[in-house]
Design a protein around this motif. Structure first.
Motif, PDB file in Angstrom:
ATOM      1  N   THR A 419       0.849  -1.197  -0.050  1.00 53.13           N
ATOM      2  CA  THR A 419       0.046  -0.020  -0.204  1.00 53.13           C
ATOM      3  C   THR A 419       0.796   1.319  -0.001  1.00 53.13           C
ATOM      4  N   HIS A 420       2.102   1.305   0.341  1.00 56.48           N
ATOM      5  CA  HIS A 420       2.857   2.362   0.406  1.00 56.48           C
ATOM      6  C   HIS A 420       2.730   3.185   1.696  1.00 56.48           C
ATOM      7  N   GLU A 421       1.937   2.730   2.531  1.00 60.16           N
ATOM      8  CA  GLU A 421       1.553   3.322   3.894  1.00 60.16           C
ATOM      9  C   GLU A 421       3.105   3.574   4.587  1.00 60.16           C
ATOM     10  N   ILE A 422       3.119   4.550   5.135  1.00 56.68           N
ATOM     11  CA  ILE A 422       4.504   4.811   5.772  1.00 56.68           C
ATOM     12  C   ILE A 422       4.275   4.457   7.443  1.00 56.68           C
ATOM     13  N   LEU A 423       5.171   3.348   7.504  1.00 56.53           N
ATOM     14  CA  LEU A 423       5.285   2.952   8.852  1.00 56.53           C
ATOM     15  C   LEU A 423       6.450   3.329   9.841  1.00 56.53           C
ATOM     16  N   GLY A 424       7.276   4.146   9.259  1.00 56.38           N
ATOM     17  CA  GLY A 424       8.232   4.697  10.179  1.00 56.38           C
ATOM     18  C   GLY A 424       9.143   5.605   9.319  1.00 56.38           C
ATOM     19  N   THR A 425      10.041   6.640   9.870  1.00 58.55           N
ATOM     20  CA  THR A 425      10.836   7.446   9.012  1.00 58.55           C
ATOM     21  C   THR A 425      12.207   7.759   9.781  1.00 58.55           C
ATOM     22  N   GLU A 426      13.170   7.947   9.237  1.00 63.13           N
ATOM     23  CA  GLU A 426      14.348   8.240   9.682  1.00 63.13           C
ATOM     24  C   GLU A 426      15.137   9.451   8.876  1.00 63.13           C
ATOM     25  N   LEU A 427      15.776  10.253   9.730  1.00 54.56           N
ATOM     26  CA  LEU A 427      16.535  11.156   8.966  1.00 54.56           C
ATOM     27  C   LEU A 427      18.009  11.298   9.779  1.00 54.56           C
ATOM     28  N   TYR A 428      19.062  11.055   9.016  1.00 51.13           N
ATOM     29  CA  TYR A 428      20.333  11.280   9.586  1.00 51.13           C
ATOM     30  C   TYR A 428      21.127  12.215   8.809  1.00 51.13           C
ATOM     31  N   GLU A 429      22.104  12.769   9.525  1.00 52.54           N
ATOM     32  CA  GLU A 429      23.022  13.766   9.142  1.00 52.54           C
ATOM     33  C   GLU A 429      24.451  13.084   8.743  1.00 52.54           C
ATOM     34  N   HIS A 430      24.917  13.346   7.899  1.00 47.43           N
ATOM     35  CA  HIS A 430      26.263  12.765   7.270  1.00 47.43           C
ATOM     36  C   HIS A 430      27.308  13.521   6.579  1.00 47.43           C
ATOM     37  N   SER A 433      30.628  12.578   8.493  1.00 51.12           N
ATOM     38  CA  SER A 433      30.887  11.122   9.089  1.00 51.12           C
ATOM     39  C   SER A 433      29.802  10.062   8.219  1.00 51.12           C
ATOM     40  N   LEU A 434      30.455   8.915   8.186  1.00 53.36           N
ATOM     41  CA  LEU A 434      29.544   7.795   7.562  1.00 53.36           C
ATOM     42  C   LEU A 434      28.676   7.413   8.777  1.00 53.36           C
ATOM     43  N   LEU A 435      28.811   7.717  10.078  1.00 56.30           N
ATOM     44  CA  LEU A 435      28.054   7.234  11.125  1.00 56.30           C
ATOM     45  C   LEU A 435      27.067   8.491  11.559  1.00 56.30           C
ATOM     46  N   SER A 436      26.013   8.273  12.123  1.00 54.08           N
ATOM     47  CA  SER A 436      25.050   9.256  12.875  1.00 54.08           C
ATOM     48  C   SER A 436      24.466   8.415  13.901  1.00 54.08           C
ATOM     49  N   PHE A 437      24.204   9.157  15.079  1.00 48.96           N
ATOM     50  CA  PHE A 437      23.700   8.545  16.162  1.00 48.96           C
ATOM     51  C   PHE A 437      22.347   9.155  16.623  1.00 48.96           C
ATOM     52  N   GLU A 438      21.764   9.779  15.875  1.00 47.89           N
ATOM     53  CA  GLU A 438      20.297  10.228  16.443  1.00 47.89           C
ATOM     54  C   GLU A 438      19.318  10.525  15.082  1.00 47.89           C
ATOM     55  N   ASN A 439      18.154   9.945  15.237  1.00 50.00           N
ATOM     56  CA  ASN A 439      17.341   9.787  14.032  1.00 50.00           C
ATOM     57  C   ASN A 439      16.520  11.200  14.361  1.00 50.00           C
ATOM     58  N   LEU A 440      16.874  12.143  13.321  1.00 44.80           N
ATOM     59  CA  LEU A 440      16.375  13.395  13.398  1.00 44.80           C
ATOM     60  C   LEU A 440      15.023  13.691  12.834  1.00 44.80           C
ATOM     61  N   SER A 441      14.515  12.592  12.328  1.00 45.33           N
ATOM     62  CA  SER A 441      12.935  12.921  11.694  1.00 45.33           C
ATOM     63  C   SER A 441      12.074  13.395  12.886  1.00 45.33           C
ATOM     64  N   GLY A 442      11.310  14.273  12.643  1.00 47.07           N
ATOM     65  CA  GLY A 442      10.287  14.674  13.413  1.00 47.07           C
ATOM     66  C   GLY A 442      11.015  15.790  14.377  1.00 47.07           C
ATOM     67  N   LYS A 443      12.217  15.941  14.583  1.00 41.17           N
ATOM     68  CA  LYS A 443      12.604  16.793  15.391  1.00 41.17           C
ATOM     69  C   LYS A 443      12.571  18.178  15.041  1.00 41.17           C
ATOM     70  N   GLU A 444      12.361  19.111  16.174  1.00 41.46           N
ATOM     71  CA  GLU A 444      12.298  20.478  15.871  1.00 41.46           C
ATOM     72  C   GLU A 444      13.847  21.185  15.282  1.00 41.46           C
ATOM     73  N   GLY A 445      13.642  21.972  14.210  1.00 36.92           N
ATOM     74  CA  GLY A 445      14.949  22.392  13.719  1.00 36.92           C
ATOM     75  C   GLY A 445      15.601  21.724  12.534  1.00 36.92           C
TER      76      GLY A 445
END
Length: 476
Positions: A419-430, A433-445
């Motif tokens: 159905t393409h219903e969205i079950l979850g989202t993730e946003l990472y800054e790279h 770095s190749l690594l990111s330690f906080e999912n910023l999806s939905g965060k203020e800013g």
């Protein structure tokens, strides 16, 4: 009028003949499980002089991405120019030709156009897949264990060997040395022909088996243990259970692994990368000795990235940056007047682009592709290029992870596959770095960034699209 027509036909025939004459050989080093952990990519721990030299002779892509971080689908995508979501194959269980009989593959197209096509080592995940497209399909060596303690483990019926080994043997005591010897033999055999040769080195794929020489190159104590912390608010199915590693003898079920075993495995990964690098050097030396380098284009690439303890996880099987980013180096033939050497490109490129790139360079009429020829980037590495690179990873039959990067940010939507219903989202800054330690999806800013990345991703994966094709989904 008739004489003019004849003259035009003669000119076209001549031009066609010249194009055929000027077609380069193509040599592709296709590496298994290699992340951008190389000296030329800035690694302080990798010892890779031969790959570094190759990078100095061509264009090194700093932002290259695979279409799925697992062997079979990623390799099918490269060899067909079609994305996994076009082929509908997302697991390692189904060969390409079991589902797609009519798709024209890269070796098939080159063979139809007069090239000798050679496969050595691991090219497709399934050895005999697409076998009629190869002029020469060289037998692939199996895993090799040599030390008595390893052989004792294997003596138990059904047992899998250890995750690493360091026997004091010559290079061809293990798999990649055998593949290098086969590649050298094929170069001698086909040196007078136009050829497309894939050399599929299997290291650093598990098991981390390499001659002791390459283990001794590295000081185990110098390897730092990566952070085992998982990103805050990460989607619960974003990382795999890394069962691939846990299937090997001596690997406990604990999660994460203890520091001593982690450091040993990191050591083994680096040893295998150095071992593979030496084999690349041998093949390149043979090209020079046979005077083939001047008319041979080189592609060095990996099927996907890899985790060696980052996030407390291992192997690939995810949409995170470190798993989908890959090393990619393309070096034009030395007699090409348009050759660019020693340049780094930050253009967003994808493994699916290799098909169109090679067909354009060789002047072949290409079938429809999901990729885009990189020839303009090879001429001008700083050219403005694509806005986005995308990948997918399925979690069973019902959940599809769709991910996009703009080179600095990675945005992922986990969707219902039908159905393409969205079950979850993730946003990472790279950005750094190749690594990111906080999912910023939905965060203020970060709402503006997320909205922009969401628009970019959904331009490639429309929400109103048909269900994802499911010719073969993962079994779990």
């Amino acid at each position: 009028m008739r004489s003019i027509t004849i003259l035009l036909l003669l000119v076209l025939t001549f031009l066609s003949s010249q194009a055929q004459t000027n077609q380069p050989n193509i040599l592709v080093f296709y590496i298994d499980d290699l992340r951008a952990e190389l000296g030329c990519y800035g690694s302080e721990t990798a010892i890779t002089p031969n790959i570094d030299k190759l990078a100095s002779e061509g264009v090194m892509f700093n932002k290259a991405y695979t279409q799925q971080a697992i062997c079979a689908p990623s390799r099918m995508s490269t060899l067909t120019g079609l994305r996994p979501e076009t082929l509908g194959i997302y697991s390692i269980f189904t060969p390409l030709r079991k589902i797609h009989k009519e798709v024209v593959t890269l070796p098939q197209l080159f063979k139809q156009n007069g090239y000798k096509t050679i496969s050595t080592g691991k090219v497709y995940h399934h050895f005999v897949d697409d076998k009629d497209s190869w002029t020469e399909l060289v037998k692939r060596p199996s895993n090799i264990y040599l030390k008595p303690e390893s052989l004792a483990v294997l003596s138990n019926k059904g047992a899998k060997g250890p995750a690493y080994e360091d026997a004091d043997v010559a290079d061809d005591g293990y798999k990649d040395g055998i593949v290098a010897n086969d590649a050298i033999r094929m170069l001698h055999q086909y040196k007078d022909d136009k050829f497309l040769m894939f050399v599929g080195f299997m290291k650093p794929h598990l098991p981390f088996n390499a001659p002791k020489t390459y283990w001794d190159m590295h000081d185990k104590s110098k390897f730092e243990i990566p952070s085992k912390k998982k990103p805050k608010d990460m989607y619960n199915l974003a990382l795999s259970k890394w069962g691939e590693l846990k299937g090997y003898h001596g690997i406990p079920d604990e999660d994460p692994l203890n520091n001593e075993l982690t450091r040993t495995l990191i050591h083994g990964y680096h040893a295998c990368v150095s071992y593979m690098d030496a084999q690349v050097g041998k093949v390149m030396q043979t090209l020079e000795e046979l005077d083939l380098r001047k008319n041979t284009m080189i592609v060095f690439m990996s099927d996907h990235g890899y985790k060696i303890g980052e996030y407390g996880a291992w192997c690939k099987h995810s949409n995170v940056e470190i798993d989908v980013r890959v090393p990619l180096i393309i070096s034009r033939e030395t007699n090409d007047k348009n050759r660019v050497s020693g340049e780094v490109s930050n253009a967003l490129v994808e493994n699916v682009d290799i098909f169109s790139t090679l067909t354009e360079i060789c002047g072949l009429e290409s079938p429809k592709s999901d990729g885009k020829s990189l020839v303009p980037v090879l001429h001008n590495p700083d050219i403005k290029w694509d806005e986005v690179a995308t990948s997918v990873y399925a979690r069973g039959k019902n959940i599809m992870g769709c991910t996009a990067t703009d080179g600095n940010w990675r945005y992922t939507e986990w969707r219902d596959s039908n159905t393409h219903e969205i079950l979850g989202t993730e946003l990472y800054e790279h950005k750094n770095s190749l690594l990111s330690f906080e999912n910023l999806s939905g965060k203020e800013g970060y709402k503006d960034v997320e909205e922009r990345m969401k628009t970019v991703l959904e331009s490639q994966f429309p929400r109103d699209a048909k269900p994802f094709p499911q010719n073969d989904m993962p079994r779990n």
